[in-house]
Design a protein around this motif. Structure first.
Motif, PDB file in Angstrom:
ATOM      1  N   VAL A 135       1.130  -1.104  -0.145  1.00 39.57           N
ATOM      2  CA  VAL A 135      -0.148  -0.067  -0.025  1.00 39.57           C
ATOM      3  C   VAL A 135       0.679   1.842  -0.117  1.00 39.57           C
ATOM      4  CG1 VAL A 135      -1.311   0.919   0.989  1.00 39.57           C
ATOM      5  CG2 VAL A 135      -2.057  -0.702   1.160  1.00 39.57           C
ATOM      6  N   THR A 136       1.938   1.440   1.329  1.00 41.98           N
ATOM      7  CA  THR A 136       2.891   2.425   1.010  1.00 41.98           C
ATOM      8  C   THR A 136       3.745   2.564  -0.512  1.00 41.98           C
ATOM      9  OG1 THR A 136       3.683   1.773   3.281  1.00 41.98           O
ATOM     10  CG2 THR A 136       4.829   3.541   1.610  1.00 41.98           C
ATOM     11  N   HIS A 137       4.192   1.277  -1.603  1.00 40.30           N
ATOM     12  CA  HIS A 137       4.343   1.940  -2.388  1.00 40.30           C
ATOM     13  C   HIS A 137       3.820   2.435  -3.649  1.00 40.30           C
ATOM     14  CE1 HIS A 137       7.252   0.769  -5.622  1.00 40.30           C
ATOM     15  NE2 HIS A 137       5.567   0.546  -6.818  1.00 40.30           N
ATOM     16  N   LEU A 138       2.067   1.713  -3.649  1.00 39.07           N
ATOM     17  CA  LEU A 138       1.196   2.101  -4.252  1.00 39.07           C
ATOM     18  C   LEU A 138       0.990   4.139  -3.960  1.00 39.07           C
ATOM     19  CD1 LEU A 138      -1.462   1.145  -6.510  1.00 39.07           C
ATOM     20  CD2 LEU A 138      -2.809   0.833  -3.986  1.00 39.07           C
ATOM     21  N   VAL A 139       0.536   4.167  -2.847  1.00 33.77           N
ATOM     22  CA  VAL A 139       0.280   5.309  -2.465  1.00 33.77           C
ATOM     23  C   VAL A 139       1.682   6.133  -2.847  1.00 33.77           C
ATOM     24  CG1 VAL A 139       0.183   7.285  -0.349  1.00 33.77           C
ATOM     25  CG2 VAL A 139      -0.751   5.370  -0.221  1.00 33.77           C
ATOM     26  N   ILE A 140       2.868   6.185  -2.679  1.00 28.98           N
ATOM     27  CA  ILE A 140       3.928   6.334  -3.338  1.00 28.98           C
ATOM     28  C   ILE A 140       3.738   6.669  -5.618  1.00 28.98           C
ATOM     29  CG2 ILE A 140       6.603   6.679  -4.200  1.00 28.98           C
ATOM     30  CD1 ILE A 140       7.031   5.114  -1.502  1.00 28.98           C
ATOM     31  N   THR A 141       4.110   5.938  -5.657  1.00 30.31           N
ATOM     32  CA  THR A 141       3.339   5.646  -7.121  1.00 30.31           C
ATOM     33  C   THR A 141       2.499   6.650  -7.648  1.00 30.31           C
ATOM     34  OG1 THR A 141       3.612   2.991  -6.915  1.00 30.31           O
ATOM     35  CG2 THR A 141       3.138   4.086  -8.932  1.00 30.31           C
ATOM     36  N   GLY A 142       0.951   6.919  -6.925  1.00 34.60           N
ATOM     37  CA  GLY A 142      -0.165   8.000  -6.809  1.00 34.60           C
ATOM     38  C   GLY A 142       0.415   9.022  -6.757  1.00 34.60           C
ATOM     39  N   SER A 143       1.446   9.373  -5.849  1.00 30.51           N
ATOM     40  CA  SER A 143       1.382  10.899  -5.524  1.00 30.51           C
ATOM     41  C   SER A 143       3.245  10.824  -6.755  1.00 30.51           C
ATOM     42  CB  SER A 143       2.643  10.530  -4.266  1.00 30.51           C
ATOM     43  OG  SER A 143       3.638  11.693  -4.160  1.00 30.51           O
ATOM     44  N   HIS A 144       3.883   9.718  -6.939  1.00 32.16           N
ATOM     45  CA  HIS A 144       4.422  10.436  -8.832  1.00 32.16           C
ATOM     46  C   HIS A 144       3.592  10.665  -9.956  1.00 32.16           C
ATOM     47  CE1 HIS A 144       8.208   9.568  -7.376  1.00 32.16           C
ATOM     48  NE2 HIS A 144       7.459   8.167  -6.727  1.00 32.16           N
ATOM     49  N   PHE A 145       2.628  10.158 -10.047  1.00 36.24           N
ATOM     50  CA  PHE A 145       1.458  10.120 -10.704  1.00 36.24           C
ATOM     51  C   PHE A 145       0.816  11.688 -10.749  1.00 36.24           C
ATOM     52  CE2 PHE A 145      -3.525  10.419 -11.083  1.00 36.24           C
ATOM     53  CZ  PHE A 145      -3.798  10.150 -12.145  1.00 36.24           C
ATOM     54  N   ALA A 146       0.336  12.542  -9.116  1.00 33.23           N
ATOM     55  CA  ALA A 146      -0.481  13.317  -9.595  1.00 33.23           C
ATOM     56  C   ALA A 146       0.718  14.749  -9.095  1.00 33.23           C
ATOM     57  CB  ALA A 146      -0.656  13.186  -7.676  1.00 33.23           C
ATOM     58  N   LYS A 147       1.797  14.585  -8.836  1.00 33.38           N
ATOM     59  CA  LYS A 147       2.810  15.289  -9.157  1.00 33.38           C
ATOM     60  C   LYS A 147       2.908  15.652 -10.391  1.00 33.38           C
ATOM     61  CE  LYS A 147       7.827  16.964  -8.451  1.00 33.38           C
ATOM     62  NZ  LYS A 147       9.113  16.712  -8.990  1.00 33.38           N
ATOM     63  N   SER A 148       2.677  14.806 -11.271  1.00 34.09           N
ATOM     64  CA  SER A 148       2.821  15.295 -12.954  1.00 34.09           C
ATOM     65  C   SER A 148       1.339  15.589 -13.392  1.00 34.09           C
ATOM     66  CB  SER A 148       2.840  13.268 -13.509  1.00 34.09           C
ATOM     67  OG  SER A 148       4.199  13.535 -13.363  1.00 34.09           O
ATOM     68  N   GLU A 149       0.441  14.896 -12.929  1.00 35.68           N
ATOM     69  CA  GLU A 149      -0.914  16.068 -13.348  1.00 35.68           C
ATOM     70  C   GLU A 149      -1.090  17.457 -12.660  1.00 35.68           C
ATOM     71  OE1 GLU A 149      -2.837  13.891 -15.145  1.00 35.68           O
ATOM     72  OE2 GLU A 149      -1.151  13.058 -15.333  1.00 35.68           O
ATOM     73  N   ALA A 150      -0.406  17.536 -11.473  1.00 36.95           N
ATOM     74  CA  ALA A 150      -0.448  18.666 -11.226  1.00 36.95           C
ATOM     75  C   ALA A 150       0.020  19.653 -11.149  1.00 36.95           C
ATOM     76  CB  ALA A 150       0.128  18.321  -9.451  1.00 36.95           C
ATOM     77  N   GLU A 151       1.501  19.272 -11.805  1.00 34.99           N
ATOM     78  CA  GLU A 151       2.477  20.548 -13.163  1.00 34.99           C
ATOM     79  C   GLU A 151       1.741  20.704 -14.565  1.00 34.99           C
ATOM     80  OE1 GLU A 151       5.926  17.776 -13.085  1.00 34.99           O
ATOM     81  OE2 GLU A 151       7.002  18.126 -11.449  1.00 34.99           O
ATOM     82  N   ARG A 152       1.212  20.389 -15.154  1.00 39.55           N
ATOM     83  CA  ARG A 152       0.334  19.929 -16.243  1.00 39.55           C
ATOM     84  C   ARG A 152      -1.167  20.596 -16.129  1.00 39.55           C
ATOM     85  NH1 ARG A 152      -2.369  17.117 -19.160  1.00 39.55           N
ATOM     86  NH2 ARG A 152      -4.043  15.499 -18.009  1.00 39.55           N
TER      87      ARG A 152
END
Length: 128
Positions: A52-69
């Motif tokens: 779950v921790t790995h999944l949330v970290i991965t979700g955070s990377h996704f959200a960062k990319s989406e927030a940047e755009r």
């Protein structure tokens, strides 16, 4: 006509359902088996908490990319990053107790059911 549910969404639903089933089983297991299950779930490398921790970290990377755009507010990325950090810290705290849980799970049921000579305090303070 309804849209088919994408495979990853189905997988998330299945995992959620299975976690509920595991919790139901856990509440009815004898202490040694419950300790074994908890030890496996909390394993920081191969357990559910690590996953779950790995999944949330991965979700955070996704959200960062989406927030940047501009597709997501930065607050979503920050919240997921904070959650990932907290889960990681919790994993580290719980990892300290991994051996104790595994030892309890390895004991015969009669030994595990024995009462401790001196009751352990139920309140412990976390030091940060």
């Amino acid at each position: 006509m309804s849209h088919p549910v994408p495979q990853p969404v189905k997988l998330a639903d299945d995992i959620t359902r299975q976690l509920g089933q595991l919790a139901d089983h856990l509440s009815q297991l004898p202490a040694p088996q419950a300790a074994q299950v908890i030890a496996r779930v909390l394993d920081p490398e191969d357990g559910v908490l690590g996953g779950v921790t790995h999944l949330v970290i991965t979700g955070s990377h996704f959200a960062k990319s989406e927030a940047e755009r501009g597709a997501l507010p930065a607050e979503v990325w920050l919240a997921l990053g904070r959650a990932a950090n907290e889960l990681h810290d919790i994993s580290l705290d719980l990892d300290e107790h991994q051996d104790l849980l595994q030892d309890l799970g390895a004991r015969p049921a009669t030994t595990a059911a024995a009462k401790p000579v001196t009751p352990a305090p139920l309140v412990a303070r976390r030091h940060r």
